[in-house]
Structure formats: structure tokens, C-alpha cells
Design an enzyme around this catalytic site. Structure first.
Site, PDB file in Angstrom:
ATOM      1  N   GLU A   1      65.980 -44.169  27.762  1.00 17.11           N
ATOM      2  CA  GLU A   1      65.817 -42.933  26.994  1.00 17.11           C
ATOM      3  C   GLU A   1      65.874 -43.155  25.487  1.00 17.11           C
ATOM      4  OE1 GLU A   1      68.702 -39.929  28.065  1.00 17.11           O
ATOM      5  OE2 GLU A   1      70.291 -41.404  28.307  1.00 17.11           O
TER       6      GLU A   1
ATOM      7  N   LYS B   1      70.342 -45.435  29.736  1.00 19.05           N
ATOM      8  CA  LYS B   1      70.537 -45.316  28.279  1.00 19.05           C
ATOM      9  C   LYS B   1      69.422 -46.049  27.543  1.00 19.05           C
ATOM     10  CE  LYS B   1      72.754 -42.666  27.934  1.00 19.05           C
ATOM     11  NZ  LYS B   1      73.577 -41.952  28.878  1.00 19.05           N
TER      12      LYS B   1
ATOM     13  N   LYS C   1      68.544 -31.915  25.530  1.00 15.43           N
ATOM     14  CA  LYS C   1      69.926 -32.135  25.939  1.00 15.43           C
ATOM     15  C   LYS C   1      70.311 -31.342  27.178  1.00 15.43           C
ATOM     16  CE  LYS C   1      74.084 -33.697  25.209  1.00 15.43           C
ATOM     17  NZ  LYS C   1      74.253 -35.088  25.597  1.00 15.43           N
TER      18      LYS C   1
ATOM     19  N   HIS D   1      66.311 -58.649  47.313  1.00 12.23           N
ATOM     20  CA  HIS D   1      65.413 -57.960  48.239  1.00 12.23           C
ATOM     21  C   HIS D   1      64.185 -57.397  47.525  1.00 12.23           C
ATOM     22  CE1 HIS D   1      68.371 -58.440  51.393  1.00 12.23           C
ATOM     23  NE2 HIS D   1      69.275 -58.138  50.474  1.00 12.23           N
TER      24      HIS D   1
ATOM     25  N   ARG E   1      68.329 -29.292  21.906  1.00 12.01           N
ATOM     26  CA  ARG E   1      67.876 -28.647  23.150  1.00 12.01           C
ATOM     27  C   ARG E   1      66.357 -28.711  23.323  1.00 12.01           C
ATOM     28  NH1 ARG E   1      71.872 -25.345  25.322  1.00 12.01           N
ATOM     29  NH2 ARG E   1      70.282 -24.240  26.484  1.00 12.01           N
TER      30      ARG E   1
ATOM     31  N   CYS F   1      65.217 -25.671  25.153  1.00 10.23           N
ATOM     32  CA  CYS F   1      64.933 -24.621  24.200  1.00 10.23           C
ATOM     33  C   CYS F   1      66.252 -24.059  23.672  1.00 10.23           C
ATOM     34  CB  CYS F   1      64.122 -23.472  24.769  1.00 10.23           C
ATOM     35  SG  CYS F   1      62.518 -23.952  25.375  1.00 10.23           S
TER      36      CYS F   1
ATOM     37  N   ASN G   1      63.991 -18.927  26.656  1.00 15.71           N
ATOM     38  CA  ASN G   1      64.416 -20.231  27.168  1.00 15.71           C
ATOM     39  C   ASN G   1      64.430 -20.112  28.682  1.00 15.71           C
ATOM     40  OD1 ASN G   1      65.765 -22.598  27.853  1.00 15.71           O
ATOM     41  ND2 ASN G   1      67.767 -21.801  27.289  1.00 15.71           N
ATOM     42  N   GLY G   2      63.587 -20.882  29.350  1.00 17.60           N
ATOM     43  CA  GLY G   2      63.544 -20.815  30.819  1.00 17.60           C
ATOM     44  C   GLY G   2      62.116 -20.908  31.307  1.00 17.60           C
TER      45      GLY G   2
ATOM     46  N   GLU H   1      73.624 -46.744  34.645  1.00 18.87           N
ATOM     47  CA  GLU H   1      73.811 -45.970  33.410  1.00 18.87           C
ATOM     48  C   GLU H   1      73.285 -46.750  32.201  1.00 18.87           C
ATOM     49  OE1 GLU H   1      74.273 -43.100  32.592  1.00 18.87           O
ATOM     50  OE2 GLU H   1      75.137 -43.058  30.598  1.00 18.87           O
TER      51      GLU H   1
ATOM     52  N   TRP I   1      61.401 -26.780  23.924  1.00 21.35           N
ATOM     53  CA  TRP I   1      61.100 -27.920  24.787  1.00 21.35           C
ATOM     54  C   TRP I   1      59.992 -27.423  25.706  1.00 21.35           C
ATOM     55  CZ3 TRP I   1      61.159 -29.270  30.001  1.00 21.35           C
ATOM     56  CH2 TRP I   1      61.069 -30.643  30.260  1.00 21.35           C
TER      57      TRP I   1
HETATM   58  C1  F6R Z   1      71.318 -38.989  29.937  1.00 22.76           C
HETATM   59  C2  F6R Z   1      71.542 -37.560  29.975  1.00 22.76           C
HETATM   60  C3  F6R Z   1      71.036 -36.807  31.151  1.00 22.76           C
HETATM   61  C4  F6R Z   1      72.117 -35.818  31.618  1.00 22.76           C
HETATM   62  C5  F6R Z   1      71.558 -34.915  32.729  1.00 22.76           C
HETATM   63  C6  F6R Z   1      72.622 -33.984  33.280  1.00 22.76           C
HETATM   64  O1  F6R Z   1      71.849 -39.549  28.777  1.00 22.76           O
HETATM   65  O2  F6R Z   1      72.096 -37.008  29.077  1.00 22.76           O
HETATM   66  O3  F6R Z   1      70.657 -37.650  32.174  1.00 22.76           O
HETATM   67  O4  F6R Z   1      73.227 -36.533  32.061  1.00 22.76           O
HETATM   68  O5  F6R Z   1      70.494 -34.180  32.234  1.00 22.76           O
HETATM   69  O6  F6R Z   1      73.098 -33.131  32.301  1.00 22.76           O
HETATM   70  P1  F6R Z   1      74.467 -32.369  32.448  1.00 22.76           P
HETATM   71  O7  F6R Z   1      75.547 -33.384  32.535  1.00 22.76           O
HETATM   72  O8  F6R Z   1      74.552 -31.513  31.229  1.00 22.76           O
HETATM   73  O9  F6R Z   1      74.383 -31.556  33.713  1.00 22.76           O
END
Ligand code: F6R
Length: 611
Positions: free
Chosen positions: A491, A488, A606, A507, A27, A2, A99-100, A484, A73
Site C-alpha cells: 500500500e 504495508k 482510511k 508448495h 478518507r 469520503c 458518503n456511501g 502485515e 473516494w
Molecule cells: C491497512 C489498512 C486497512 C485497514 C482495513 C480495516 O494499512 O489500514 O487494511 O486495516 O481497511 O479497517 P478498520 O480497522 O478501520 O476496520
């Protein structure tokens, strides 16, 4: 999660709020809305993106000098017009955005229902708003007093902005756990979840702390704690440029941020790494050098991509510093009763510096006496402020929801830290130290080479875009890179992908392999190379399709793989800084080829400020 924006001053509030919401849309983008206060309190809200709200309000009365806006969100209640913020209080006098999460909203709601309140949404926010109004009416108190009383009952996280029809120039704000920045202009104030909606108006900002209430008028900012004591606002200068939060000619923020990496890694190393005299200058490490070199154990705490950076750092710290390292998901760590001993150091890794799970995990560990070292990108964020010491990643604002440049920034910082600690402890010999310093210094140029021509990766993306599943495999330093890469892809393209240690595949996951399964090997030349060559053969023997990230000049892996993405040679400790780049691009191009919104993937946000 949010985004919230507010404005009070001599300008029209709506255009400022709208622009701010667009900047904060990363966000959350389930719905958006504005409340505009003139003499009238007008609320407009709409399910979907901010652009849908913008269309919806055409022709409506938008005139106001005070207003608040929200991009959501969803937590409580599905994305819909009725659950969109702002919410109005039962009397219609107040409007609020939040937000929360209010965790004890159900019991408060029940109390209000017993008193005859009805609700027009499924949100915890509407409950809190009516709770505040109820206190205000019953106690005949000011809104500020009612808010203070209400917040003492609330369990959970919040950043709220409140408007009162009877007080048309004032915004009342409060925060606990969710961020709030106030920009100070001349006779005007700007409020937002981060500084991006504010920078084009003023560089002077105040970061509101937990348990603070702010009463904001055009020419006045009063900060108080929940005990009604005035606090002195700590005004800071923003070190952010407008150009950094715009797309700058790229189709998407994600692509821009991937391509920024030579520069952002360079920015991270600049002023720290000194090849001539063989030093690494990091104020936060220096001020806690004794604690760090004598640490019995380092615990890396993070989520998502930042957690992957922690996993790579585990290998690096154990190799160079000979300190045992554990890497913890913040969400698990906070709810366990972890053993934290004197001499343990927690390294918190976070792009946003606001991730709720990481933040609370750190608060708990701090209470138990741990030393907290923050590796954070967002300057002035909650995690940065909570840490005893830290080092910023200096990657600049990351707007694309998928983390890219922040990840390589985290790796660069963590590598420098490990080198500095190893040097101080004497666990690295001079030749290796100097070689790694030199190689680290060369990384930005090598990343540039990977990014020079991406047409090959684009073609690979096109070829495999319709696959239903992907497997990502790597060993050693490249194992977390495989994780990673898989994250990527999931998502950005919504393709199911699993990351695994290459040797572990036998395994279980090898059962998935058939001629339809693309298997991405992160197989650069390192001490595990011979082993991974065998793993590639095992996949080929089962007719799996192999896409390999390999080292330039290697002939064996490219000879076996169906498709290859090459990266320059580097010491294995630094290889992830290069091998992750093709994987970022692969997921980007697959997402684009599938026509998806790569900057705002579905269901994501984000900054995960709820647990
Ligand atoms: C993946 C991504 C998330 C963040 C995670 C932690 O691309 O962006 O997995 O890495 O939400 O966020 P931060 O680093 O802001 O604590």
C-alpha cells in the site's frame, strides 16, 4: 470513505469547512468541493486534493455562514470535476454531499430519466438528490418530508448533508451506515464524518444513529427517526486532543504514528494491567466473563490489517484459553450463511469502527444471537456502539492511511483479553501468567528501543527500493506479521509483495526466488526458530536476497541474512508487537525513497465505509 463537513452559525463557513476537509482528507482524496449558502447557493469543486480546490477558489465569492464540504473516494464515476461533490439538484435549489453508496440508484435514475431528468455526473448522489427534489415538487412537501420518503426507498449506505437555497441557515443531514458527528457550539453547529474537524471548536458532540435525520440550525438541533418521531440527542464529551491529530514535527503522519507506539501501547495497558497484584482490569471482559470463558468458539471478524491482528489473536487465544478460534474476512463472512451457534462469541476488530463490511457482518451475527465484543480504536464509532461489550485500543486518532499504531493497540488489547480469560478458565499456570503480564508491561520500553535508531532500516529501504517484488515469510505468531509486512509494503510503495507461511513457500512461491527477489523473514527467537533457520537456508541456496527481522543477540540468522533488522527478545506470544515495527518502518522508508505520498497512497482511503 469520503469525508463530509458542515457548518452553520455566526462565523464564515468556508475556512472552517476547508480546515475540516484537510483533516478528513485521509478518507478519500479523489476530488473535493464546497457548497456555500448565503442568499445565493455557490458550489465550487475540483478533481484532486483539497489544496487544489483551495487554489481554484482564490478570488471567488466565499462569503457564507452556512456551508457543506466533501472530500471524495470515488465509487460511482471516475475522479473528475463533474463527479466531485457537492451536486446541485435539477432546479438548482438544493445542493448535497454524500458518503456511501446508493445500491438501487440505477432503477431510480431510470424513473427520473423517464420523467425527463438529465444528469450532469455519473454519481449515485446526483440521482438521490434529484429523487428527493422530485418528491418535494410532486408532493408539494417540505424538504425534510421529501427526504424521509426518498430514504425509505433507498437501498445502501449514506451520510448526506443537504442545503436548500430557500432556507439559508439550515443543514439537513441523514445517516445510515456512514458516520456523522455533530458538534454543538454556542449558537453554532459543526458536522463531520469524525470528530477531528470539530475538536478545536467544541468538545460536545452527538453521534447520529442510523435511520436518523437531523435538522440543524445555528441554535437548534432536531433529531428524528424516519417515522418522523423526535429523538433525544445524546450529548457526549469528546476525549481527544488537537495535538494528536497534527504531525508534531514529523514529515508524515505514518512516521509519527509509528513512533507513537511506545506511548500508545502504554496507554492501552495503563489502568488495565497491574503487575503488583497480577490483575487485568477490563470492564467489557468482566461484564461478559462467563460468556467469554464458556465460549464454544470465538470468531474474529475484521478486514485488512485488523484481520491480521485477528490471525495473531487466533494463535494466542487457542494457546492460552484453549478455545477454538476462526478468523474471518468480514466481506466474506457477511455474504456466507455462517453457522453461528449459541455459545459463539464474535470479536470484531476495527480501527475506524466504521468499516462497512465489518459493520454489516456484525449486524447479521447479532441478529442470529451472537455475542459481539468490539476491539475498536475510534471511540463512539458505529462498531463500538453496536457491540454488546468491548475494549478500546486507545491508540488515539490514526490519520496515516496505513494502519500502524492501531495494529499494535489491537494486539495489546487482544493479548490482555486472552490472558484474562485464560486466568478465569484456569488454562494458564500462575508462573506463565505472571511472566506474560510482566513481559507485556515491558513491551513499550522495548518498542522504544526498536525506534531509537532507524538509520539501518532506512539504508535497507534505499538498497531494495527498486525491487519489483518482495516475499515476506514467517511462522507461528510471526506468520501474520509477514502478511502485515507485505500489506504495508504494497500500500505504501506500490511494490508487489506476498506474505506466506515460511513452510508453505515450498508448495509454490519458492519458484519465484532468484537473485533479484528480496525475501523478508520474520525470524525472531521462538519455538519455530530452528525451522525458520532451515527456510532461510532454502532461500539462500536459491540465491534469494534475505532481509531478516531477528532477535538481538542471535548470531545464526544475522550470519545468513544479507540484511538484518534487530528487535529485543520477547516471549513468542508478544513477539509480533516488536517484529512488526521494523516492517512498518521498512515500507515507510521505501515509500519515501520512491517519492510517494505515504500518508495518502493512491486509490486508498482510511475508513472503508463502502463494501
Ligand atoms: C491497512 C489498512 C486497512 C485497514 C482495513 C480495516 O494499512 O489500514 O487494511 O486495516 O481497511 O479497517 P478498520 O480497522 O478501520 O476496520
Amino acid at each position: 470513505m469520503c469525508g463530509i463537513v458542515g457548518y452553520t452559525g455566526p462565523r464564515e463557513a468556508y475556512p472552517i469547512i476547508l480546515k475540516g476537509l484537510k483533516r478528513l482528507e485521509y478518507r478519500g482524496y479523489d476530488s473535493s468541493g464546497v457548497a456555500l449558502l448565503n442568499h445565493d447557493l455557490k458550489v465550487y469543486k475540483k478533481k484532486g486534493r483539497v489544496s487544489e480546490l483551495e487554489e481554484d477558489v482564490i478570488g471567488k465569492d466565499l462569503h457564507a455562514f452556512t456551508g457543506i464540504g466533501h472530500t471524495r473516494w470515488a465509487t460511482h464515476g471516475e475522479p473528475s470535476d463533474r463527479n466531485a461533490h457537492p451536486h446541485r439538484s435539477a432546479s438548482g435549489r438544493l445542493a448535497m454531499i454524500h458518503n456511501g453508496i446508493i445500491e438501487n440508484y440505477a432503477s431510480i435514475k431510470q424513473e427520473l430519466v423517464n420523467k425527463g431528468y438529465t444528469f450532469h455526473s455519473d454519481t449515485d448522489t446526483e440521482v438521490l438528490l434529484n429523487f428527493i427534489e422530485d418528491i418535494q415538487q410532486n408532493n408539494n412537501s417540505t424538504l425534510e418530508e421529501a427526504l424521509r420518503i426518498a430514504l425509505k426507498r433507498v437501498v445502501g449506505a449514506y451520510c448526506i448533508l443537504l442545503l436548500d437555497k430557500e432556507d439559508p441557515e439550515t443543514i439537513i443531514a441523514a445517516r445510515k451506515g456512514s458516520p456523522l458527528v455533530i458538534g454543538i457550539g454556542k449558537g453554532e453547529h459543526f458536522l463531520a464524518s469524525d470528530a477531528s474537524p470539530i475538536i478545536e471548536y467544541t468538545k460536545e458532540v452527538v453521534y447520529v444513529n442510523d435511520y436518523e435525520i437531523a435538522i440543524i440550525k445555528p441554535d437548534e438541533l432536531i433529531l428524528k427517526n424516519l417515522g418522523n418521531e423526535k429523538q433525544t440527542p445524546f450529548i457526549q464529551k469528546l476525549d481527544m486532543e488537537l495535538a494528536k491529530i497534527e504531525k508534531g514535527g514529523y514529515d508524515h503522519f505514518m512516521l509519527k504514528e509509528i513512533h507513537e507506539q511506545p506511548e500508545t501501547i502504554h496507554d492501552c495497558l495503563r489502568g488495565r494491567l497491574n503487575i503488583e497484584n497480577g490483575t487485568i482490569t477490563m470492564g467489557g471482559v468482566e461484564s461478559h466473563l462467563e460468556t467469554l470463558t464458556n465460549a464454544n468458539r470465538i470468531i474474529m471478524v475484521a478486514c485488512g490489517t485488523s484481520w491480521h491482528a485477528g490471525l495473531i489473536a487466533e494463535y494466542i487465544f487457542e494457546e492460552l484459553c484453549r478455545i477454538p478460534v476462526e478468523v474471518e474476512y468480514a466481506s466474506e463472512f457477511r455474504y456466507r450463511n455462517p453457522v453461528i451457534n449459541k455459545g459463539d462469541v464474535i470479536i470484531a476488530i476495527s480501527q475506524s469502527g466504521e468499516t462497512a463490511d465489518t459493520l454489516v457482518a456484525l449486524e447479521n451475527a447479532k441478529e442470529k444471537g451472537a455475542c459481539i465484543f468490539g476491539v475498536v480504536n475510534a471511540v463512539g464509532s458505529s462498531i463500538a456502539r453496536l457491540s454488546h461489550a468491548g475494549a478500546y485500543t486507545h491508540a488515539g486518532p490514526e490519520i496515516g492511511v496505513a494502519s500502524t499504531k492501531a495494529f499494535t493497540g489491537q494486539l495489546a488489547v487482544l493479548t490482555m483479553m486472552a490472558l484474562k480469560i485464560a486466568k478465569a478458565k484456569g488454562t494458564i499456570d500462575d508462573t506463565r501468567y505472571s511472566k506474560l503480564l510482566q513481559e507485556l508491561n515491558d513491551i513499550p520500553e522495548k518498542v522504544k528501543l526498536v525506534l531509537q535508531d532507524t538509520s539501518n532500516i532506512e539504508a535497507i529501504a534505499e538498497k531494495y527500493k527498486d525491487a519489483a517484488d518482495f516475499l515476506y515469510l514467517g511462522r507461528g505468531y510471526n506468520f501474520p506479521v509477514a502478511l502485515e509486512g507485505a500489506l504495508k509494503l504494497k500500500e505504501i510503495s506500490y511494490i508487489h509483495a506476498e506474505g506466506y507461511p515460511a513452510a508453505e513457500m515450498k508448495h509454490g512461491p519458492i519458484a519465484l526466488v532468484d537473485d533479484k527477489l528480496p525475501v523478508v523473514f520474520v525470524a525472531t527467537k521462538d519455538s519455530y526458530y530452528e525451522k525458520i533457520v532451515s527456510n532461510v537456508q532454502e532461500i539462500k541456496a536459491r540465491k534469494g536476497m534475505v532481509i531478516a527481522v531477528a532477535t538481538e543477540g542471535d548470531t545464526i540468522i544475522p550470519g545468513m541474512a544479507d540484511d538484518v533488522m534487530l528487535v529485543p527478545d520477547a516471549d513468542e506470544i508478544l513477539a509480533p508487537l516488536l517484529s512488526v515495527i521494523p516492517l512498518q518502518l521498512l515500507s515507510y522508508y521505501i515509500g519515501v525513497a520512491k517519492g510517494l505520498d505515504v500518508d495518502k497512497p493512491r486509490n486508498l482511503a482510511k475508513s472503508v465505509t463502502v463494501e
